[in-house]
Enzyme design. Structure first.
Site, PDB file in Angstrom:
ATOM      1  N   LYS A   1       0.837  -1.206   0.000  1.00  0.00           N
ATOM      2  CA  LYS A   1       0.000   0.000   0.000  1.00  0.00           C
ATOM      3  C   LYS A   1       0.868   1.251   0.000  1.00  0.00           C
ATOM      4  O   LYS A   1       0.569   2.233  -0.663  1.00  0.00           O
ATOM      5  CB  LYS A   1      -0.955  -0.007   1.193  1.00  0.00           C
ATOM      6  CG  LYS A   1      -1.986  -1.107   1.016  1.00  0.00           C
ATOM      7  CD  LYS A   1      -3.257  -0.887   1.788  1.00  0.00           C
ATOM      8  CE  LYS A   1      -4.319  -1.857   1.300  1.00  0.00           C
ATOM      9  NZ  LYS A   1      -4.875  -2.694   2.337  1.00  0.00           N
TER      10      LYS A   1
ATOM     11  N   LYS B   1      -4.632 -11.415  -6.691  1.00  0.00           N
ATOM     12  CA  LYS B   1      -5.666 -12.051  -5.866  1.00  0.00           C
ATOM     13  C   LYS B   1      -7.048 -11.493  -6.230  1.00  0.00           C
ATOM     14  O   LYS B   1      -7.161 -10.291  -6.470  1.00  0.00           O
ATOM     15  CB  LYS B   1      -5.337 -11.732  -4.403  1.00  0.00           C
ATOM     16  CG  LYS B   1      -6.221 -12.409  -3.395  1.00  0.00           C
ATOM     17  CD  LYS B   1      -5.841 -11.998  -1.987  1.00  0.00           C
ATOM     18  CE  LYS B   1      -6.841 -10.991  -1.462  1.00  0.00           C
ATOM     19  NZ  LYS B   1      -6.843 -10.811  -0.013  1.00  0.00           N
TER      20      LYS B   1
ATOM     21  N   LYS C   1     -12.244  -7.532  -3.550  1.00  0.00           N
ATOM     22  CA  LYS C   1     -13.322  -6.556  -3.715  1.00  0.00           C
ATOM     23  C   LYS C   1     -12.778  -5.189  -4.113  1.00  0.00           C
ATOM     24  O   LYS C   1     -13.511  -4.336  -4.563  1.00  0.00           O
ATOM     25  CB  LYS C   1     -14.160  -6.463  -2.442  1.00  0.00           C
ATOM     26  CG  LYS C   1     -13.354  -6.386  -1.171  1.00  0.00           C
ATOM     27  CD  LYS C   1     -14.182  -6.899   0.009  1.00  0.00           C
ATOM     28  CE  LYS C   1     -13.319  -7.203   1.219  1.00  0.00           C
ATOM     29  NZ  LYS C   1     -13.936  -8.133   2.134  1.00  0.00           N
TER      30      LYS C   1
HETATM   31  P1  AMP Z   1     -10.860  -9.998   4.016  1.00  0.00           P
HETATM   32  O1  AMP Z   1     -11.813  -9.766   2.937  1.00  0.00           O
HETATM   33  O2  AMP Z   1      -9.499  -9.404   3.768  1.00  0.00           O
HETATM   34  O3  AMP Z   1     -11.403  -9.703   5.364  1.00  0.00           O
HETATM   35  O4  AMP Z   1     -10.563 -11.549   4.010  1.00  0.00           O
HETATM   36  C1  AMP Z   1     -11.329 -12.481   4.736  1.00  0.00           C
HETATM   37  C2  AMP Z   1     -10.793 -13.867   4.491  1.00  0.00           C
HETATM   38  O5  AMP Z   1     -10.985 -14.229   3.124  1.00  0.00           O
HETATM   39  C3  AMP Z   1      -9.284 -13.997   4.773  1.00  0.00           C
HETATM   40  O6  AMP Z   1      -9.030 -15.280   5.344  1.00  0.00           O
HETATM   41  C4  AMP Z   1      -8.685 -13.905   3.394  1.00  0.00           C
HETATM   42  O7  AMP Z   1      -7.428 -14.524   3.294  1.00  0.00           O
HETATM   43  C5  AMP Z   1      -9.748 -14.641   2.550  1.00  0.00           C
HETATM   44  N1  AMP Z   1      -9.690 -14.215   1.159  1.00  0.00           N
HETATM   45  C6  AMP Z   1      -9.968 -12.981   0.661  1.00  0.00           C
HETATM   46  N2  AMP Z   1      -9.788 -12.951  -0.682  1.00  0.00           N
HETATM   47  C7  AMP Z   1      -9.372 -14.204  -1.032  1.00  0.00           C
HETATM   48  C8  AMP Z   1      -9.003 -14.821  -2.274  1.00  0.00           C
HETATM   49  N3  AMP Z   1      -9.016 -14.136  -3.423  1.00  0.00           N
HETATM   50  N4  AMP Z   1      -8.639 -16.115  -2.254  1.00  0.00           N
HETATM   51  C9  AMP Z   1      -8.617 -16.821  -1.102  1.00  0.00           C
HETATM   52  N5  AMP Z   1      -8.936 -16.301   0.097  1.00  0.00           N
HETATM   53  C10 AMP Z   1      -9.312 -15.012   0.137  1.00  0.00           C
END
Ligand code: AMP
Length: 328
Positions: free
Chosen positions: A113, A196, A199
């Protein structure tokens, strides 16, 4: 008994990555013997990026409803909201004194970032968020943290912080371990298989869990592919491998079986089938979600019970720590 703790941020649309990398795994984990599961909405983490208050509140309930939809069961798991348990903020402040600026500055997410937007203007909350995360898991003596690969470094830092506290004040914290689901630890963007799925990506790069079927099918049709036209899994085929992983998750067929099934069939058909299957399965989940989301009183009761269970443990831990530090 092993304890699993994991959270999800209410900071934008939930994606297929969140579902396959985290929520689906959480639901499955509840059926393994010898595990206690704690899942939470990481809303304090969400505010490291500016949020609209109304949206943040709405998304917090949305996540609880999605967790129930995918099979996370309040009778098997403790489901709670981070901001409703003051111990999270309290332990973060305390643990800030067991980690250095140097260690936090090395976190890849922060470096990424900062590289994009400069370091000086970054919020202290963003810099500090791995410490809050360490607190999230250390409060509950978590053994295992099921995460996507992007979070492994933060779990490692939690271990460093825990060990440092234990060395100074005697055994206080368990050292948590990051657990990766091999296949789905990183679901990639549909238009760039080296990024990755997130969102924060462009509209076409991700599938939101509440996306309508036509849009889902369209996005899969447009998904980038690799050179040659063979459907195969491998490092040299990042785009097709990602689609195979997704299709395998939604059909419960192994990647090997899918590769055999698609021998001699072109990318176009493969992407069309994948889109249709994902759209069909997600629209089933969406129907269930709408029903669950409409009963906000039930959601509030589930949160209340989960919060109460989590608070008991969290407060016990904070009181032990404060006592050791001489904080009255
Ligand atoms: P977050 O949206 O950052 O709060 O992520 C919540 C959970 O979803 C965490 O365990 C992330 O590692 C997982 N996660 C988010 N995006 C991905 C992705 N593209 N592939 C696999 N896991 C994901």
């Amino acid at each position: 008994m092993k304890r699993v703790v994991s959270g999800i941020k209410p900071s934008g649309d939930l994606t297929l990555g969140n579902y396959l990398g985290a929520m689906k795994r959480w639901a499955e984990n509840q059926h393994k013997d010898g595990y206690e599961n704690f899942f939470f909405v990481a809303n304090l983490h969400a505010i490291t990026v500016k949020q609209d208050a109304g949206q943040l509140k709405k998304r917090t309930y949305d996540i609880i409803a999605w967790l129930l939809t995918v099979g996370v069961d309040p009778n098997r798991s403790v489901i709670f909201i981070q901001s409703m348990i003051p111990a999270h903020s309290e332990i973060c402040w305390i643990l800030n004194n067991f980690v250095t600026m140097g260690e936090l500055g090395k976190m890849t997410q922060f470096k990424d970032k900062s590289a994009k937007a400069g370091r000086e203007g970054q919020l202290a909350g963003l810099f500090d968020y791995p410490v809050l995360m360490a607190g999230d898991v250390l409060l509950y003596d978590a053994d295992e943290i099921p995460v996507g690969i992007d979070q492994v470094q933060h779990v490692e830092l939690s271990r460093v912080i825990a060990q440092r506290f234990n060395n100074a004040y005697g055994e206080t914290f368990k050292l948590p371990k990051a657990v990766l689901s091999e296949k789905t630890s990183k679901i990639m963007s549909l238009n760039d298989p080296f990024k990755k799925m997130s969102k924060s990506g462009t509209e076409d790069s991700y599938i939101a869990l509440d996306e309508n079927p036509e849009k889902i099918i369209k996005k899969f049709k447009r998904a980038v592919t690799d050179s040659d036209s063979i459907i195969r899994f491998g490092e040299d085929k990042p785009a097709i491998s990602n689609l195979l992983t997704i299709l395998s998750e939604f059909t419960e067929k192994s990647v090997d079986d899918l590769v055999r099934e698609y021998e001699g069939i072109g990318y176009g058909q493969f992407k069309k089938d994948t889109g249709e299957i994902v759209a069909e399965k997600l629209s089933g989940l969406q129907q269930k979600y709408t029903e669950i989301r409409s009963d906000e009183d039930r959601l509030k009761n589930i949160i209340k019970e989960g919060n109460s269970n989590a608070t008991t443990l969290a407060n016990e831990k904070v009181s032990i720590i404060k006592d050791k530090l001489g904080l009255i």
